[in-house]
Design an enzyme around this catalytic site. Structure first.
Site, mmCIF file in Angstrom:
data_model
loop_
_atom_site.group_PDB
_atom_site.id
_atom_site.type_symbol
_atom_site.label_atom_id
_atom_site.label_comp_id
_atom_site.label_asym_id
_atom_site.label_seq_id
_atom_site.Cartn_x
_atom_site.Cartn_y
_atom_site.Cartn_z
ATOM 1 N N ASP A 1 43.005 39.182 30.439
ATOM 2 C CA ASP A 1 43.999 38.138 30.685
ATOM 3 C C ASP A 1 45.433 38.658 30.738
ATOM 4 O OD1 ASP A 1 42.073 36.139 30.772
ATOM 5 O OD2 ASP A 1 42.147 35.808 28.614
ATOM 6 N N ASN B 1 53.294 61.117 49.263
ATOM 7 C CA ASN B 1 54.143 62.310 49.363
ATOM 8 C C ASN B 1 55.530 62.013 49.920
ATOM 9 O OD1 ASN B 1 53.228 61.687 51.952
ATOM 10 N ND2 ASN B 1 53.170 63.815 52.613
#
Length: 851
Positions: A237, A603
């Site tokens: 939760d 990258n």
């Protein structure tokens, strides 16, 4: 240096983004290492303004980033190997189960053994602690193998009435003392952690009583004079204050989104309205993030009840959506949803309302415990592993004066917080909702929760404009290789642009399409349903703009483009640099542009994360799970898996950590034939244990000579008579598939943030009746750096870039490799220097960091 200072410094280097220092004998390759129900919606400008202050929008959903640098001497490293000698640690899971608990248990066991401590499983939670006997068993390194990919908790969990009584706790204390256990790691929710704190506070009195009745001796009582408690929050939760993400939440979102995607197809076929009920009795996090991730029409959460006339708002919203051409409606309901009077709003009541007033074919789906099941996501495995490592160090550092703490995620950093402070704030949220102080409850949930809410309101509540008069014209394009989540970013960018009153154009096939004039106008419905679709619907190519300056400039003028949003990978970044260079020759290129990183390789300089990388990582993990299962069945088999990423080893490293790899070869940490030999010898020794399988990951460009075929042949030759070798090249499957909840949510918020910046920058660049932007800050990369989304000029990022290998010069995830190596049972040398400290949640609540 005091021992407790040292050992905390040592393992914080593994858990909080520490730097691996290689020595000649331990080199890097050795892996030896109108939907929102509010009466008076805030003005569009107010919601847009809130996006400008979003300093931490994605820390809840992302893979942890770590930040501190640490240094340690070789002598201190040697001490770490003996740090736990003479000590014993018990680990238990309590309360509701959550995916990723097993990863935490595995890390506690292996790191505990690494330090020389004895580690015990406590089966069936607190009940096992009370019952003792075979419920408390010593763990071995091999006993936690093949646990990473399993959902739930292998050691079991149970509700325990006995432990709530002092007599039960007295028996539990007796069982621990008799085994010499004075360190307890509890993985569970706030109830379980509160019970642990009570146990600790009573410890001295319990020992006194046990000694009086002769159940323990004076010597045993002296050796067990105090109990250390560390908690890890396991709850799908995400309802525990003090941590931005609990173990199991991301996996639950995966289950939910899988079902939402499946329901969407059938709903479109029959033009249906679906009401989906998700877990969240007291917290609406799952419902809220699900709504963002699937573009739901409406969401009901307990923290923000709808206005009294919400029925009218809801029906009007659904009707407007159908009028714009949508064939379905999705309504997400948290099981604890209420109205402002505290009356429950049920999924059945919503269905009856829609059927009665609109006559739509409406169905209800209650997801139930399916959200707790299944394989944990890559994020939960990494989070559980990191938290487990830190828990061991917190336990071994503990003193009688140290308060029970909980290991949590603050922003992107692992921290320790006093357990009861976190429990108290969690109770404060419930109290605020009980007292109908819903605004206070939202604030107590933290800034990340608030940011999710603001973006949702912006995309779901504000009606699309009907005026044909536009403020500005902004174009959106994809550049580079496709990545899951690109479409979600385009959708968000287009719709936020329209809300702001802009004309939004979409460019097909990247810079090549911009040069050829493959441009069209996008309306609100143009991007409908794009959030969950993988790939790039606009089309994307690697072509750079430099050779087409003239044609691009002509089309910028022709279509009156005043701003450009570029969503893509390294080519998007280098394309941005070329646009900056082209401004010297072509004034038409003097328009603001922003690059949103989107590539599986992760990258792009200027951002710790790229859209699409999480989806690729989960794809690799799923494949590795199946491969390991195959190896477990055949025995004595080693798999060599090649991952994508160019020269960037992010996927190989993170997948190795999440899948429990024995080694991960990457370009950033050079390796030699001696390292390969050491890895083979490591696997030879492993085959002598009960774990008769191996997994080795190799980044596709880690070494031009030590190719996947070479490593496969080497392993095959050296493993003759001991193990067989197999190889797999995963290829472009890593770029495909439906985006994960993280990538959808991340892309949505990145698009909103980028377009909001763009509108401001266009106005700032308006001069003499035209847009003229020639300052460095008019061409930026929007990146996630540690705890914030920040705009960085592309020109300033040049010095941080290795253009030859298309990677940033510094990459944060390299600091996670020590965890991979420790858990794979390798010897490593680590170097660190700082001393960690216990933070306080009250200070966090009043500062910039979200609760």
């Amino acid at each position: 240096m005091r021992k407790e200072e040292f050992h905390l410094k040592f393992f914080m280097c593994m858990i909080q983004s520490r730097r691996l220092v290689r020595t000649p004998q331990h080199s890097a390759g050795q892996v030896s290492n109108s939907s929102i129900p509010i009466q008076k919606p805030p003005p569009e400008t107010d919601i847009l303004k809130s996006l400008d202050t979003m300093d931490d929008p994605d820390t809840v959903d992302g893979i942890p980033i770590l930040k501190n640098e640490w240094i340690m001497t070789h002598e201190e490293h040697h001490a770490a190997k003996t740090l736990g000698i003479g000590k014993a640690i018990a680990v238990l899971t309590s309360g509701g189960d959550a995916q990723g608990m097993n990863a935490a248990v595995r890390a506690v066991v292996r790191v505990g053994i690494f330090t020389g401590a004895r580690v015990f499983f406590v089966h069936e939670g607190y009940q096992g602690l009370v019952d003792g006997g075979d419920h408390i068993r010593e763990a071995t390194w091999e006993s936690v193998s093949m646990m990473l990919q399993l959902g739930g908790t292998v050691i079991g969990s149970a509700r325990c009435k006995d432990f709530r009584q002092r007599e039960g706790r007295l028996q539990a204390a007796h069982n621990l003392v008799k085994r010499g256990i004075t360190n307890l790691c509890v993985i569970g929710g706030d109830g379980s952690l509160t019970g642990a704190d009570t146990f600790r506070s009573e410890w001295s009195d319990l020992l006194t009583d046990l000694q009086k009745v002769g159940k323990i001796t004076e010597e045993e009582a002296k050796k067990s004079s105090y109990l250390n408690i560390v908690g890890l929050v396991g709850s799908i939760d995400n309802d525990f204050c003090g941590t931005d993400m609990t173990i199991g939440t991301d996996s639950a979102l995966h289950r939910i989104i899988e079902i939402v995607d499946a329901i969407t197809t059938t709903a479109q076929s029959h033009q249906r309205t679906f009401v989906l009920e998700v877990m969240g009795r007291h917290c609406g996090y799952l419902a809220l993030v699900t709504s963002l991730s699937c573009g739901a029409d409406w969401v009901f959460i307990p923290e923000c009840p709808p206005d009294d006339d919400w029925e009218e708002h809801l029906c009007r919203r659904l009707s407007e959506t159908r009028t714009r051409g949508s064939r379905l409606n999705i309504i997400i309901v948290a099981e604890g949803a209420i109205d402002k009077n505290g009356k429950p709003i049920t999924s059945e009541a919503i269905k009856n309302l829609v059927v009665k007033r609109l006559g739509y074919d409406t169905r209800v789906t209650v997801l139930g415990h399916v959200q707790r099941g299944g394989t944990p996501s890559a994020f939960d495995r990494i989070l559980g592993s990191r938290m487990g490592v830190e828990a061991v160090m917190a336990l071994l550092e503990g003193t009688p004066e140290t308060p029970a703490c909980v290991v949590s995620l603050s922003g992107n950093q692992a921290v320790r917080l006093p357990l009861m402070e976190c429990v108290q704030v969690t109770k404060d949220v419930t109290k605020a909702m009980d007292e109908k102080k819903f605004e206070e409850a939202m604030k107590l949930r933290g800034r990340s929760f608030m940011n999710n809410w603001e973006v949702y309101k912006l995309l779901a509540h504000v009606r699309p404009p009907v005026s044909k008069t536009f403020s500005h014209t902004v174009a959106v394009m994809n550049v580079g290789a496709p990545a899951a989540g690109m479409n979600a970013a385009v959708r968000s960018t287009v719709r936020i642009g329209l809300i702001q009153g802009n004309r939004v154009l979409v460019v097909h096939d990247g810079f090549e399409g911009l040069a050829k004039g493959q441009i069209e106008e996008a309306g609100w419905s143009y991007v409908g349903g794009w959030t969950g679709q993988g790939g790039s619907k606009l089309g994307t190519k690697r072509t750079l703009p430099k050779k087409s300056y003239e044609q691009i400039s002509a089309n910028i003028t022709k279509f009156n483009i005043q701003g450009l949003v570029i969503i893509g990978g390294f080519e998007a970044y280098t394309g941005g640099l070329e646009l900056m260079e082209g401004r010297k020759q072509f004034d038409e290129l003097c328009i603001p542009f922003v690059v949103i990183p989107a590539t599986v390789s992760n990258n792009v300089p200027g951002s710790d994360f790229s859209i699409g990388a999480d989806t690729a990582l989960n794809t690799i993990c799923t494949t590795c799970d199946r491969i390991k299962q195959s190896a477990a069945g055949t025995k004595r088999r080693v798999f060599i898996i090649e991952t994508m990423g160019g020269y960037c080893g992010y996927l190989a490293t993170m997948a190795g950590l999440a899948a429990g790899a024995d080694a991960a070869y990457i370009y950033e940490e050079p390796f030699t034939i001696r390292d390969l030999q050491a890895n083979v010898e490591h696997l030879v020794q492993k085959m002598k244990t009960t774990v008769k399988r191996g997994l080795v990951l190799r980044n596709e460009k880690c070494n031009e000579n030590y190719t996947t075929d070479f490593i496969f042949n080497l392993y095959s030759e050296e493993g003759k008579g001991i193990f067989d070798s197999r190889k797999n090249v995963l290829g472009h499957m890593q770029q495909g598939g439906s985006p994960t909840p993280f990538d959808r949510n991340f892309a949505t918020k990145m698009g909103a943030k980028a377009m909001n910046w763009m509108s401001g920058k266009i106005k700032e660049s308006y001069r003499n009746g035209r847009i003229f932007a020639n300052t460095p800050d008019s061409g930026c990369v929007l990146g996630m750096r540690k705890r914030a989304l920040v705009f960085q000029p592309v020109t300033e990022l040049k010095d941080q870039t290795d253009f030859e290998h298309r990677i940033p010069k510094e990459q944060w995830w390299l600091k996670l490799r020590p965890i991979l190596k420790i858990l794979a049972k390798y010897e490593i040398d680590l170097d660190t220097s700082e001393h960690a400290h216990l933070e306080h949640i009250n200070r966090k609540r009043s500062g910039d960091a979200p609760v």
